[in-house]
Design an enzyme around this catalytic site. Structure first.
Site, PDB file in Angstrom:
ATOM      1  N   GLU A  28      -8.843 -10.653  -3.068  1.00  0.00           N
ATOM      2  CA  GLU A  28      -8.287  -9.526  -2.332  1.00  0.00           C
ATOM      3  C   GLU A  28      -9.057  -8.251  -2.671  1.00  0.00           C
ATOM      4  OE1 GLU A  28      -3.970 -10.313  -1.128  1.00  0.00           O
ATOM      5  OE2 GLU A  28      -3.916  -9.523  -3.138  1.00  0.00           O
TER       6      GLU A  28
ATOM      7  N   SER B  82      -5.371  -6.996   4.734  1.00  0.00           N
ATOM      8  CA  SER B  82      -5.217  -6.639   6.154  1.00  0.00           C
ATOM      9  C   SER B  82      -5.471  -7.814   7.104  1.00  0.00           C
ATOM     10  CB  SER B  82      -6.094  -5.439   6.511  1.00  0.00           C
ATOM     11  OG  SER B  82      -5.708  -4.305   5.746  1.00  0.00           O
TER      12      SER B  82
ATOM     13  N   ASN C  82       3.392 -12.039   0.960  1.00  0.00           N
ATOM     14  CA  ASN C  82       3.843 -11.214  -0.169  1.00  0.00           C
ATOM     15  C   ASN C  82       4.674 -10.072   0.399  1.00  0.00           C
ATOM     16  OD1 ASN C  82       4.144  -9.587  -2.400  1.00  0.00           O
ATOM     17  ND2 ASN C  82       1.977  -9.066  -2.589  1.00  0.00           N
TER      18      ASN C  82
ATOM     19  N   HIS D 260      -2.038  -9.357  -9.022  1.00  0.00           N
ATOM     20  CA  HIS D 260      -2.168  -8.586  -7.780  1.00  0.00           C
ATOM     21  C   HIS D 260      -2.703  -7.199  -8.122  1.00  0.00           C
ATOM     22  CE1 HIS D 260      -1.144  -6.380  -4.158  1.00  0.00           C
ATOM     23  NE2 HIS D 260      -1.128  -7.557  -3.545  1.00  0.00           N
TER      24      HIS D 260
ATOM     25  N   GLY E 278      -3.672  -3.246   2.613  1.00  0.00           N
ATOM     26  CA  GLY E 278      -2.775  -2.257   3.214  1.00  0.00           C
ATOM     27  C   GLY E 278      -3.514  -1.108   3.878  1.00  0.00           C
TER      28      GLY E 278
ATOM     29  N   GLU F 107      -1.961  -4.353  -7.161  1.00  0.00           N
ATOM     30  CA  GLU F 107      -0.940  -3.323  -7.420  1.00  0.00           C
ATOM     31  C   GLU F 107      -0.408  -3.449  -8.843  1.00  0.00           C
ATOM     32  OE1 GLU F 107       1.467  -4.167  -3.979  1.00  0.00           O
ATOM     33  OE2 GLU F 107      -0.159  -3.420  -2.717  1.00  0.00           O
TER      34      GLU F 107
ATOM     35  N   LYS G 201       6.361  -7.912  -1.166  1.00  0.00           N
ATOM     36  CA  LYS G 201       6.349  -6.735  -2.058  1.00  0.00           C
ATOM     37  C   LYS G 201       7.778  -6.196  -2.227  1.00  0.00           C
ATOM     38  CE  LYS G 201       1.652  -5.880  -0.601  1.00  0.00           C
ATOM     39  NZ  LYS G 201       0.546  -4.954  -0.507  1.00  0.00           N
TER      40      LYS G 201
END
Ligand code: PEP
Length: 250
Positions: free
Chosen positions: A167, A213, A9, A95, A173, A97, A11
């Site tokens: 996730e 990660s 991904n 996701h 991240g 985010e 992003k």
């Protein structure tokens, strides 16, 4: 036999020239037939370029989001049909985010899932708890609710086009990874939840990816777990060398 998958991904990273550079490195080192399906998810502006550039390789292209409608007055949005028309095979939905920053709800995600599947896109559906939810021992409930509200109104036939990505938000991240045991525990729970609703055959066939990660140094150990069928990779997918080391971790 379910499929191993490693998806990158990207992003909101990589303009056109950076994308070209990354593609050149990926193609140079992806000569051997990978043990996993390899997917990359560039930004909307680079989807068609990436699709064309990867023609003749086994790498598939994913979008990072889409709108739930077929078309219409939705300024700035992109539909499932537009994505398939430029060679996109997968779409990442849910996701963390998108859920946190863009306030996407389970109800909205259910509509997006329906539209994606109707238009022959394969869905990578993301679920995962936040840190306080894990600390308060609510992580299984959170994931179960995300699955049942966002994904479970599909038909049995649709499951061949669905991949689930677990996730944990606290691991995205942050450099902090769920331990292989924590990942396995949640993946087994997800598979059991799918099995209870749709039957064991479907549950055994669905690929469940871990994201958060993942790096070359920890991928092998995580992917070795029974219910982990690969990874959704953020930061480490931006460096060809790291991404390919993860791809070759099976
Ligand atoms: C992600 O955003 O899906 C992700 C897993 O990111 P990272 O690998 O950087 O934690």
């Amino acid at each position: 036999m379910r499929k191993n998958i490693v998806a990158g991904n990207w992003k909101m990273n990589n303009d056109l020239s950076e994308t070209e550079e990354l593609l050149a490195q990926l193609k140079q080192h992806l000569e051997q037939e990978p043990q996993a399906e390899v997917i990359v998810a560039p930004s909307f502006t680079n989807l068609y370029h990436v699709f064309q550039s990867l023609a003749g390789t086994p790498v598939k292209v994913a979008a990072q989001n889409m709108h739930e409608s077929e078309n219409g007055a939705f300024t700035g949005e992109v539909s499932a049909k537009m994505l398939t028309s430029v060679g996109v095979k997968y779409v990442i939905l849910g996701h963390s985010e998108r859920r946190a920053i863009f306030k996407e709800t389970d109800e909205l995600l259910a509509k997006k899932v329906t539209s994606a599947l109707k238009n022959d896109l394969q869905v990578i559906f993301c679920v995962g708890e936040e840190l306080d939810q894990r600390k308060s021992d609510n992580h299984f409930n959170v994931v179960e609710e995300q699955l049942s509200k966002g994904l479970f109104n599909i038909s049995k036939e649709d499951w061949k086009n669905v991949v689930i990505a677990y996730e944990p938000v606290w691991a995205i991240g942050t450099g902090e990874t769920a331990s292989p045991e924590q990942a396995q525990e949640m993946h087994a729970f997800i598979r059991k939840t799918v099995s209870e609703k749709f039957g064991s055959e479907i549950a055994e066939e669905v690929s469940i990816l871990y994201g958060g990660s993942v790096k070359p140094a920890n991928a092998k150990e995580i992917f070795a777990k029974e219910d982990v069928d690969g990874g959704l990779i953020g930061g480490a997918s931006l460096k060809a060398e790291d991404f390919l080391a993860i791809v070759h971790s099976f």
